[in-house]
Design a protein around this motif. Structure first.
Motif, short mmCIF file in Angstrom:
data_model
loop_
_atom_site.label_atom_id
_atom_site.label_comp_id
_atom_site.label_asym_id
_atom_site.label_seq_id
_atom_site.Cartn_x
_atom_site.Cartn_y
_atom_site.Cartn_z
N ASN A 429 50.84 36.93 38.31
CA ASN A 429 50.58 38.26 37.77
C ASN A 429 51.00 38.39 36.32
OD1 ASN A 429 49.53 39.21 40.20
ND2 ASN A 429 51.53 39.88 40.96
N GLU A 430 51.99 37.61 35.93
CA GLU A 430 52.50 37.67 34.56
C GLU A 430 51.98 36.54 33.68
OE1 GLU A 430 56.81 38.34 34.40
OE2 GLU A 430 56.74 38.75 36.55
N GLU A 431 51.28 35.58 34.26
CA GLU A 431 50.82 34.41 33.51
C GLU A 431 49.60 34.77 32.67
OE1 GLU A 431 50.73 30.68 31.98
OE2 GLU A 431 52.30 31.59 33.21
N VAL A 432 49.63 34.44 31.39
CA VAL A 432 48.51 34.73 30.48
C VAL A 432 47.89 33.46 29.92
CG1 VAL A 432 49.37 37.00 29.83
CG2 VAL A 432 50.09 35.00 28.51
N ASP A 433 48.59 32.33 30.02
CA ASP A 433 48.10 31.09 29.42
C ASP A 433 47.38 30.18 30.40
OD1 ASP A 433 49.15 31.79 26.93
OD2 ASP A 433 51.12 30.96 27.44
N ASP A 434 47.35 30.56 31.67
CA ASP A 434 46.71 29.70 32.66
C ASP A 434 46.03 30.57 33.71
OD1 ASP A 434 45.88 27.42 33.91
OD2 ASP A 434 47.87 26.61 34.31
N ASP A 435 45.13 29.95 34.44
CA ASP A 435 44.37 30.64 35.47
C ASP A 435 44.73 30.04 36.83
OD1 ASP A 435 41.99 32.34 36.40
OD2 ASP A 435 41.43 30.33 37.08
N GLU A 436 45.06 30.89 37.78
CA GLU A 436 45.52 30.42 39.09
C GLU A 436 44.46 29.59 39.79
OE1 GLU A 436 47.44 32.18 43.25
OE2 GLU A 436 46.62 33.55 41.74
N GLU A 437 43.23 30.07 39.80
CA GLU A 437 42.17 29.33 40.49
C GLU A 437 41.93 27.97 39.85
OE1 GLU A 437 37.40 29.75 41.58
OE2 GLU A 437 38.50 31.44 40.72
N ALA A 438 41.89 27.92 38.50
CA ALA A 438 41.66 26.65 37.81
C ALA A 438 42.82 25.69 38.05
CB ALA A 438 41.49 26.90 36.31
N PHE A 439 44.04 26.20 38.08
CA PHE A 439 45.22 25.38 38.31
C PHE A 439 45.15 24.69 39.67
CE2 PHE A 439 49.54 25.00 40.08
CZ PHE A 439 50.17 24.25 39.10
#
Length: 640
Positions: A429-439
């Motif tokens: 929710n706080e991550e701006v530099d990465d994407d959860e799905e892509a990770f």
């Protein structure tokens, strides 16, 4: 045709561009209906005049383009000839009108569509005229060259979209124009890059690359993505590959333009150097691949430059290396005298075999080891594909260093790189530099496949390295990555443990026992990081993946594993994985879970982890646990 149709068309176009709401919707609806009418041909032609508003000219050219693609076959040969001549004359009117540039470009696309539908001779003539219009320069010459490149690109796309028979006919008819395009590109692109360095305008260089890409894709063989092999291209146009490689890392005054040019050059090289046609001269093909490997290695310093400055070149280098490995794995990682693919895709043999020089094999692998450790996922993904392709070649045909030693060197960069959450990571929710799905997509697809390969190449050394990483972890991110790398190899590890013929089965089982004992013990090194829900989720998935091992290993820490899973049920992020793993253990190890003391201990943990004290009339957590186990053992709530 009534002038009313022309006036209505003009007014509708202006209303579409200058209004909003109901008026715009009405204009759009009328235009859609009018575009299907026969009178639309002549009305659009009449409004194609430099004296008209630019948006009117653009819209009419676009409407004609749609009609040509959809209705050209409905016109008689005389009508086609007349309409083609009228459109060509209209194009000439716009050539010198700089303010009508968009309309001129759209008319160029229209001419390309007409030429592609008018037969081989028309295509050949049109392509030759376009090549003759390209001269570079400034002002009117610049716009003319820009439009000519756009028309050549459009012609290639129109031909490519045709059925295979018509496509082959047109590709064969324009083969001489392809030679002109290739010759033009290898001289014109460097000239325009130099001109762009002076003026800051790289439009013609970008347009020439798009044109080259479009014509390279024109193959008379529908099963091939490009019209010629690297060896054939190197023989006919020896400077073209050099020109394309020079654009990787080329400096442009406008960063966005530089990136577009670099990315496009990389796409062309990947299409050309990847899987595709193979020429009859196998020695020529092998030399072209090895020359490309050498060109990649010349970019080493640029590709290893830290930060954004080196990211683009690094991504291109990894992508091209992966493409080369798919085309000619023997050249990329093979021993001397490895056979080269034959023209039909099979492996040549006997006197036709072409030796691998091997001079670039290890330097390229070393470069890829550096690239897989870069922080950018796009770079790592391409580098991972290279190592996966290397593994398609039998080990006895590879360079000796391209087996165990190479893959052992991969584990730490992977575990501490893209397999790991960022050190500053708190939550998605706080991550701006990465994407959860892509990770997760990268970890669960490409990376997990490569990790399996690393394990199969290194065996128990892989498990020992994971143990060392857990013991030396300084953060939950590092511990979670190590646990993930253990989960990723669950399938081959379980096979080895249960296979008595595997010579390292006992050592593998001992290492697994040590790893899970540490994880499932409150005093364990890995357990110290289970306060993180992300570590908990991975630990739960890990236990679920190794449920068959818990079943066949009486000394496995089953109770500790179940306690860990009940703990993981308390986190929103990990409960789903924990529930699945809990069920898997219960189903696999039912015979070992029938003792009342064990269930009482687990139920007490579950009572605090899952739910508060129930209200009157509600089912308690202890009863829920008994119901869950009811199919496996006869334990009553009273005994708990």
């Amino acid at each position: 045709m009534a002038s009313d149709d022309v006036n209505h068309l003009r007014q509708a176009i202006l209303a579409l561009y200058s209004n909003t709401g109901a008026t715009q919707e009405q204009a759009n609806s009328w235009l859609n209906a009018f575009s299907r009418a026969g009178v639309a041909w002549e009305a659009c032609v009449q409004l194609l005049d430099p004296a008209e508003r630019p948006e009117v000219c653009f819209f009419c050219a676009n409407m004609l383009l749609s009609k040509v693609r959809a209705e050209w076959h409905k016109l008689s040969p005389e009508q086609q000839s007349t309409m083609g001549g009228v459109i060509s004359n209209k194009f000439q009117l716009f050539v010198s009108q700089a303010e009508a540039r968009l309309a001129m470009q759209r008319l160029g696309l229209l001419l390309a569509a007409v030429a592609s539908l008018s037969g081989p001779q028309a295509c050949q003539t049109f392509a030759g005229q376009c090549v003759g219009m390209i001269s570079g320069g400034e002002g009117g010459q610049y716009h003319m060259s820009e439009c000519a490149l756009s028309m050549l690109t459009a012609l290639a796309e129109e031909i490519n979209n045709m059925d295979k028979n018509r496509r082959k006919e047109l590709v064969d008819a324009t083969s001489s124009q392809w030679l002109d395009v290739a010759r033009l590109a290898q001289g014109f692109i460097p000239e325009q890059m130099a001109a762009g360095a002076r003026t800051g305008n790289y439009g013609l260089a970008h347009g020439a690359l798009l044109c080259l890409q479009g014509w390279l894709r024109l193959s008379s063989d529908p099963s091939s993505t490009v019209r010629m092999s690297p060896g054939q291209l190197a023989a006919q146009h020896p400077q073209l590959l050099t020109c394309l490689f020079s654009l990787l890392g080329a400096t442009a005054t406008e960063a966005v333009t530089a990136e577009r040019i670099e990315t496009l050059a990389c796409e062309i090289l990947c299409e050309l150097l990847g899987p595709g046609p193979v020429g009859q001269d196998l020695q020529q093909e092998r030399l072209a691949v090895e020359a490309a490997m050498g060109a990649l290695l010349a970019l080493r310093d640029l590709a290893l430059t830290p930060g954004a400055q080196g990211t683009g070149v690094a991504r291109c280098a990894a992508s091209i290396a992966s493409a080369l490995a798919q085309r000619d794995t023997e050249a990329v990682c093979g021993n001397a005298a490895a056979p080269v693919p034959a023209a039909n895709g099979a492996i040549s043999n006997g006197t036709a075999a072409v030796a691998v020089s091997g001079q670039h094999v290890l330097p390229l692998a070393e470069l890829m080891l550096h690239l897989v450790a870069r922080p950018e996922r796009a770079v790592c993904e391409s580098a991972v594909e290279y190592f996966l392709m290397v593994n398609t070649l039998p080990t006895d045909e590879r360079h000796p260093q391209m087996v165990g030693p190479l893959y052992l060197s991969l584990l730490q960069p992977l575990m501490k790189g893209r397999a790991c959450y960022a050190q500053q990571f708190v939550s998605w929710n706080e991550e701006v530099d990465d994407d959860e799905e892509a990770f997760h997509r990268f970890r669960d697809q490409s990376l997990s496949e490569l990790l399996e390969t690393v394990y199969l190449m290194t065996g128990t050394t892989y498990l020992s390295s994971i143990q060392d990483s857990i013991n030396s972890a300084q953060s939950w991110q590092q511990a979670e990555a190590a646990l993930y790398c253990l989960k990723a190899v669950a399938r081959p590890v379980k096979n080895h443990v249960t296979n008595t013929a595997y010579q390292h089965a006992a050592q593998t089982s001992e290492l697994l026992m040590a790893l899970f004992t540490d994880l499932c013990s409150p005093q364990g090194r890995a357990a110290a990081y289970l306060s993180s829900p992300y570590t908990c989720a991975t630990a739960a998935s890990l236990i679920g993946a190794y449920a068959p091992w818990f079943d066949v290993t009486p000394a496995a820490p089953l109770e500790g594993a179940l306690r860990l899973l009940l703990h993981a049920l308390g986190f929103p992020y990990s409960w789903h994985a924990a529930a699945g793993a809990f069920k898997a253990l219960c189903m696999r190890c039912a015979s070992r879970l029938s003792s009342a003391p064990l269930l009482q201990g687990l139920a007490s943990v579950a009572d605090g982890a899952i739910a508060p004290v129930p209200q009157a009339g509600q089912v308690s957590c202890v009863q829920l646990q008994v119901v869950f186990f009811d199919k496996s053992y006869a334990v009553s709530p009273a005994k708990c």
